[in-house]
Design a protein around this motif. Structure first.
Motif, PDB file in Angstrom:
ATOM      1  N   ALA A 174       0.805  -1.220   0.000  1.00 47.77           N
ATOM      2  CA  ALA A 174       0.000   0.000   0.000  1.00 47.77           C
ATOM      3  C   ALA A 174       0.837   1.268   0.000  1.00 47.77           C
ATOM      4  CB  ALA A 174      -0.933   0.002   1.214  1.00 47.77           C
ATOM      5  N   ASN A 175       2.062   1.178   0.493  1.00 47.50           N
ATOM      6  CA  ASN A 175       2.893   2.377   0.637  1.00 47.50           C
ATOM      7  C   ASN A 175       4.319   2.064   0.171  1.00 47.50           C
ATOM      8  OD1 ASN A 175       4.388   4.608   1.507  1.00 47.50           O
ATOM      9  ND2 ASN A 175       3.105   4.899   3.322  1.00 47.50           N
ATOM     10  N   PRO A 176       4.678   2.468  -1.039  1.00 51.58           N
ATOM     11  CA  PRO A 176       6.033   2.183  -1.550  1.00 51.58           C
ATOM     12  C   PRO A 176       7.146   2.716  -0.648  1.00 51.58           C
ATOM     13  CG  PRO A 176       4.590   2.987  -3.306  1.00 51.58           C
ATOM     14  CD  PRO A 176       3.847   3.174  -2.018  1.00 51.58           C
ATOM     15  N   ASP A 177       6.872   3.826   0.049  1.00 54.97           N
ATOM     16  CA  ASP A 177       7.889   4.363   0.957  1.00 54.97           C
ATOM     17  C   ASP A 177       8.190   3.390   2.085  1.00 54.97           C
ATOM     18  OD1 ASP A 177       8.128   6.683  -0.509  1.00 54.97           O
ATOM     19  OD2 ASP A 177       6.631   7.777   0.662  1.00 54.97           O
ATOM     20  N   ARG A 178       7.156   2.711   2.577  1.00 48.30           N
ATOM     21  CA  ARG A 178       7.362   1.706   3.625  1.00 48.30           C
ATOM     22  C   ARG A 178       8.240   0.577   3.105  1.00 48.30           C
ATOM     23  NH1 ARG A 178       5.731   4.652   7.904  1.00 48.30           N
ATOM     24  NH2 ARG A 178       3.500   5.120   7.913  1.00 48.30           N
ATOM     25  N   ASN A 179       7.960   0.161   1.885  1.00 48.95           N
ATOM     26  CA  ASN A 179       8.723  -0.930   1.290  1.00 48.95           C
ATOM     27  C   ASN A 179      10.190  -0.548   1.122  1.00 48.95           C
ATOM     28  OD1 ASN A 179       8.623  -3.551   0.482  1.00 48.95           O
ATOM     29  ND2 ASN A 179       7.548  -3.198  -1.440  1.00 48.95           N
ATOM     30  N   ARG A 180      10.438   0.691   0.676  1.00 50.57           N
ATOM     31  CA  ARG A 180      11.819   1.155   0.521  1.00 50.57           C
ATOM     32  C   ARG A 180      12.524   1.227   1.876  1.00 50.57           C
ATOM     33  NH1 ARG A 180       9.537   4.251  -3.775  1.00 50.57           N
ATOM     34  NH2 ARG A 180       8.955   5.940  -2.354  1.00 50.57           N
ATOM     35  N   GLN A 181      11.798   1.693   2.898  1.00 54.40           N
ATOM     36  CA  GLN A 181      12.397   1.782   4.224  1.00 54.40           C
ATOM     37  C   GLN A 181      12.734   0.401   4.765  1.00 54.40           C
ATOM     38  OE1 GLN A 181      13.136   4.810   5.917  1.00 54.40           O
ATOM     39  NE2 GLN A 181      14.368   3.287   7.011  1.00 54.40           N
ATOM     40  N   LEU A 182      11.883  -0.573   4.472  1.00 51.73           N
ATOM     41  CA  LEU A 182      12.158  -1.949   4.884  1.00 51.73           C
ATOM     42  C   LEU A 182      13.463  -2.442   4.264  1.00 51.73           C
ATOM     43  CD1 LEU A 182      11.338  -4.665   6.196  1.00 51.73           C
ATOM     44  CD2 LEU A 182      10.032  -5.155   4.112  1.00 51.73           C
ATOM     45  N   ALA A 183      13.644  -2.177   2.971  1.00 51.48           N
ATOM     46  CA  ALA A 183      14.866  -2.613   2.288  1.00 51.48           C
ATOM     47  C   ALA A 183      16.102  -1.961   2.916  1.00 51.48           C
ATOM     48  CB  ALA A 183      14.775  -2.283   0.802  1.00 51.48           C
ATOM     49  N   VAL A 184      16.000  -0.669   3.231  1.00 49.60           N
ATOM     50  CA  VAL A 184      17.113   0.048   3.845  1.00 49.60           C
ATOM     51  C   VAL A 184      17.446  -0.560   5.211  1.00 49.60           C
ATOM     52  CG1 VAL A 184      17.826   2.251   4.857  1.00 49.60           C
ATOM     53  CG2 VAL A 184      16.706   2.203   2.617  1.00 49.60           C
ATOM     54  N   ASN A 185      16.421  -0.790   6.020  1.00 52.11           N
ATOM     55  CA  ASN A 185      16.647  -1.323   7.371  1.00 52.11           C
ATOM     56  C   ASN A 185      17.205  -2.744   7.333  1.00 52.11           C
ATOM     57  OD1 ASN A 185      15.881   0.948   8.838  1.00 52.11           O
ATOM     58  ND2 ASN A 185      13.714   0.385   8.810  1.00 52.11           N
ATOM     59  N   LEU A 186      16.722  -3.556   6.417  1.00 49.02           N
ATOM     60  CA  LEU A 186      17.244  -4.919   6.306  1.00 49.02           C
ATOM     61  C   LEU A 186      18.711  -4.905   5.875  1.00 49.02           C
ATOM     62  CD1 LEU A 186      14.243  -6.818   4.655  1.00 49.02           C
ATOM     63  CD2 LEU A 186      14.993  -6.902   7.033  1.00 49.02           C
ATOM     64  N   GLU A 187      19.059  -3.968   4.988  1.00 44.32           N
ATOM     65  CA  GLU A 187      20.452  -3.847   4.559  1.00 44.32           C
ATOM     66  C   GLU A 187      21.334  -3.408   5.727  1.00 44.32           C
ATOM     67  OE1 GLU A 187      23.139  -1.511   1.177  1.00 44.32           O
ATOM     68  OE2 GLU A 187      20.949  -1.320   1.202  1.00 44.32           O
ATOM     69  N   ARG A 188      20.833  -2.473   6.545  1.00 45.73           N
ATOM     70  CA  ARG A 188      21.603  -2.033   7.711  1.00 45.73           C
ATOM     71  C   ARG A 188      21.820  -3.177   8.707  1.00 45.73           C
ATOM     72  NH1 ARG A 188      18.225   3.578   8.731  1.00 45.73           N
ATOM     73  NH2 ARG A 188      19.350   4.893   7.207  1.00 45.73           N
ATOM     74  N   ILE A 189      20.764  -3.982   8.907  1.00 43.13           N
ATOM     75  CA  ILE A 189      20.873  -5.117   9.834  1.00 43.13           C
ATOM     76  C   ILE A 189      21.891  -6.135   9.303  1.00 43.13           C
ATOM     77  CG2 ILE A 189      19.631  -7.104  10.763  1.00 43.13           C
ATOM     78  CD1 ILE A 189      17.128  -5.310  10.861  1.00 43.13           C
ATOM     79  N   GLU A 190      21.830  -6.403   8.001  1.00 44.61           N
ATOM     80  CA  GLU A 190      22.772  -7.352   7.409  1.00 44.61           C
ATOM     81  C   GLU A 190      24.207  -6.843   7.554  1.00 44.61           C
ATOM     82  OE1 GLU A 190      23.589  -9.599   3.110  1.00 44.61           O
ATOM     83  OE2 GLU A 190      21.931  -8.180   3.339  1.00 44.61           O
ATOM     84  N   HIS A 191      24.395  -5.542   7.342  1.00 42.36           N
ATOM     85  CA  HIS A 191      25.737  -4.966   7.472  1.00 42.36           C
ATOM     86  C   HIS A 191      26.219  -5.072   8.917  1.00 42.36           C
ATOM     87  CE1 HIS A 191      29.139  -2.310   6.795  1.00 42.36           C
ATOM     88  NE2 HIS A 191      28.732  -1.567   7.812  1.00 42.36           N
ATOM     89  N   LEU A 192      25.308  -4.825   9.859  1.00 42.54           N
ATOM     90  CA  LEU A 192      25.667  -4.912  11.281  1.00 42.54           C
ATOM     91  C   LEU A 192      26.072  -6.326  11.660  1.00 42.54           C
ATOM     92  CD1 LEU A 192      25.748  -3.446  14.052  1.00 42.54           C
ATOM     93  CD2 LEU A 192      23.360  -4.136  14.351  1.00 42.54           C
ATOM     94  N   LEU A 193      25.371  -7.311  11.136  1.00 43.40           N
ATOM     95  CA  LEU A 193      25.664  -8.701  11.463  1.00 43.40           C
ATOM     96  C   LEU A 193      26.973  -9.169  10.821  1.00 43.40           C
ATOM     97  CD1 LEU A 193      22.102 -10.295  11.082  1.00 43.40           C
ATOM     98  CD2 LEU A 193      23.313  -9.754  13.203  1.00 43.40           C
ATOM     99  N   ASP A 194      27.344  -8.546   9.725  1.00 42.99           N
ATOM    100  CA  ASP A 194      28.562  -8.951   9.013  1.00 42.99           C
ATOM    101  C   ASP A 194      29.819  -8.333   9.614  1.00 42.99           C
ATOM    102  OD1 ASP A 194      27.198 -10.543   7.286  1.00 42.99           O
ATOM    103  OD2 ASP A 194      27.045  -9.042   5.698  1.00 42.99           O
ATOM    104  N   THR A 195      29.643  -7.274  10.428  1.00 35.33           N
ATOM    105  CA  THR A 195      30.823  -6.597  10.983  1.00 35.33           C
ATOM    106  C   THR A 195      31.292  -7.276  12.265  1.00 35.33           C
ATOM    107  OG1 THR A 195      29.374  -5.060  12.187  1.00 35.33           O
ATOM    108  CG2 THR A 195      30.176  -4.398   9.999  1.00 35.33           C
TER     109      THR A 195
END
Length: 282
Positions: free
Chosen positions: A261-282
């Protein structure tokens, strides 16, 4: 709403005689076509008028109308009583249990979808998506689902206040404003403190969405919108499994709708998941 689902949903607020009729119909839906209203009354030791009034209370013109509707419901669902698989079907006990559980979960999830009309789901998605703040609350086992769903909403970039403690949630209500939404998880919807929190939240202009079983309960009755979960089985341990499965399926659907329903929400989800993945990889 399918008649058998309606009977199960309203059973909790029926009289003793009405519950006897409801239980007989639920247990013998596949045989109801062979029963006239008089035969059903005789089988239960009640008056024929009680059967007629029961049918009318459910919104049918009379017993024949109810019987016809239930017949269609049974036919759609595969028509026939549930019975254990034959022992000579080539499956061992392990496989039979797995297959029976899979079928029960699928049926419960289908009923849950039927109990939540599209218009109701869309309204809840609109409320949640447009809320300045979201308050998510649940106690005990309900708190586990509340916490997990609150986390998923946070990943969409929503401002979420979550607590599993009624005192802390009560204190946080001072931050509630008109337009905010509270999601209240309660399987049976009967805890007094949940109703109290909901009313106080509504007093400041907030909207309450209840997530409960598909039964008549105080929390659902006073909520601004409701998500209903269907999970019926004779075995209590299976009923609990079905509730968890149906609840998770329903929450997953709402989450996906929020993303769509909200493309902005979807984009924010992608950003947050990428940040979490980066955090777990460090």
């Amino acid at each position: 709403m399918p008649p058998l689902l309606k009977i199960r949903a309203e059973r909790g607020q029926m009289s003793a005689i009405e519950r006897r009729i409801a239980d007989f119909i639920l247990d013998n839906a596949h045989l109801l076509r062979d029963y006239s209203s008089q035969q059903l009354a005789s089988a239960l030791g009640i008056s024929q008028s009680s059967v007629v009034k029961f049918s009318q209370k459910l919104g049918f013109k009379g017993y024949p109308d109810l019987k016809y509707s239930i017949g269609q419901d049974v036919a759609r669902s595969g028509g026939g009583p549930s019975s254990p698989p034959p022992t000579n079907d080539g499956m061992d006990g392990f496989s039979r249990i797995a297959k029976a559980l899979q079928a029960s979960k699928a049926a419960a999830e289908d009923e849950t979808r039927a109990a939540n009309p599209q218009a109701d789901i869309e309204r809840i998605v609109t409320l949640v998506d447009g809320a300045p703040k979201l308050f998510v609350y649940g106690l005990g086992d309900d708190g586990l689902y509340a916490r997990e769903f609150a986390m998923r909403l946070s990943l969409l970039g929503m401002l979420v206040v979550h607590h599993a403690d009624p005192i802390l949630m009560l204190a946080n209500l001072s931050a509630a404003r008109p337009g905010d939404v509270m999601l209240v998880f309660s399987e049976f919807g009967k805890l007094a403190q949940l109703s109290m929190l909901s009313r106080q939240f509504q007093d400041v202009g907030g909207k309450v969405v209840s997530i409960t079983r598909h039964t008549a309960n105080p929390l659902r009755a006073h909520a601004d919108a409701a998500l209903a979960v269907c999970a019926e089985d004779r075995a209590p341990h299976v009923a609990q499994v079905l509730y968890r499965s149906s609840l998770q399926s329903l929450l997953d659907f709402v989450f996906v709708l929020l993303c769509e329903a909200n493309p902005d929400r979807n984009r924010q989800l992608a950003v947050n998941l990428e940040r979490i993945e980066h955090l777990l990889d460090t």
